[in-house]
Write a protein that holds these residues in place. Structure first.
Motif, PDB file in Angstrom:
ATOM      1  N   MET A 299      -4.635   2.513  -7.476  1.00 24.18           N
ATOM      2  CA  MET A 299      -5.545   3.157  -6.532  1.00 24.18           C
ATOM      3  C   MET A 299      -6.947   2.558  -6.651  1.00 24.18           C
ATOM      4  SD  MET A 299      -3.441   5.188  -5.061  1.00 24.18           S
ATOM      5  CE  MET A 299      -4.325   6.461  -4.169  1.00 24.18           C
TER       6      MET A 299
ATOM      7  N   GLU B 177       0.832  -1.209   0.000  1.00 24.96           N
ATOM      8  CA  GLU B 177       0.000   0.000   0.000  1.00 24.96           C
ATOM      9  C   GLU B 177       0.866   1.258   0.000  1.00 24.96           C
ATOM     10  OE1 GLU B 177      -3.887  -1.722   2.441  1.00 24.96           O
ATOM     11  OE2 GLU B 177      -2.167  -0.901   3.554  1.00 24.96           O
TER      12      GLU B 177
ATOM     13  N   LYS C  72      -7.194   5.573  -1.941  1.00 25.48           N
ATOM     14  CA  LYS C  72      -6.816   4.191  -1.650  1.00 25.48           C
ATOM     15  C   LYS C  72      -7.292   3.829  -0.249  1.00 25.48           C
ATOM     16  CE  LYS C  72      -3.098   0.918  -2.278  1.00 25.48           C
ATOM     17  NZ  LYS C  72      -3.801   0.269  -3.375  1.00 25.48           N
TER      18      LYS C  72
END
Length: 148
Positions: A119, A38, A138
């Protein structure tokens, strides 16, 4: 009640500030305890968006400025990258993989494709001669983010 955290930052459109913008976003999202994937996704999309501003919007003019906003809420981070540069004539064409307006500068034409794929939400709005706004969101999947 959700807790909102946010920032707003303006910086010069210089290539040295691309890494600065990446680090700002990485630091901002750290309290949400993102996974390494991430975190890398966020840093990559910020890098792509800032580079687009520098190269395409401002034609590498270091006197111009880029605005970056971030909002974290309910386990999501939203990043906006805004310029007041050249604008994009056809945003749908610009989102086509491998499309570039600077082929002589070895541009890959994959910036928007990368942003869109990394995203959960991606949007671009632009006005010729008025600039471009990239908005990306996100979800951060950590338990900490889900329970804050």
């Amino acid at each position: 009640m959700s807790v909102i955290n946010k920032f707003s930052l303006t910086f010069s459109a210089q290539s040295c500030n691309e890494s600065f913008a990446r680090m700002v976003v990485a630091s901002f999202v750290a309290y949400l305890d993102p996974t390494l994937e991430e975190l890398e996704d966020l840093k990559t999309v910020v890098s792509e968006a800032v580079t687009n501003c520098i190269i395409h919007a401002y034609d590498s003019d270091p006197t111009k400025e880029i605005l970056m906003n971030g909002i974290a809420e309910d386990g999501k981070i939203t990043i906006e990258i805004i310029d007041h540069g050249a604008g994009i004539e056809d945003t749908e064409l610009a989102r086509t993989p491998l499309f570039t307006t600077k082929p002589d500068e070895e541009r890959s034409g994959m910036g928007f494709t990368i942003m869109e794929n990394f995203m959960d939400h991606f949007e671009v709005s632009s006005t010729l001669g008025g600039g471009t706004r990239i908005t990306m969101m996100k979800r951060i999947a950590s338990k900490k983010a889900l329970f804050n």
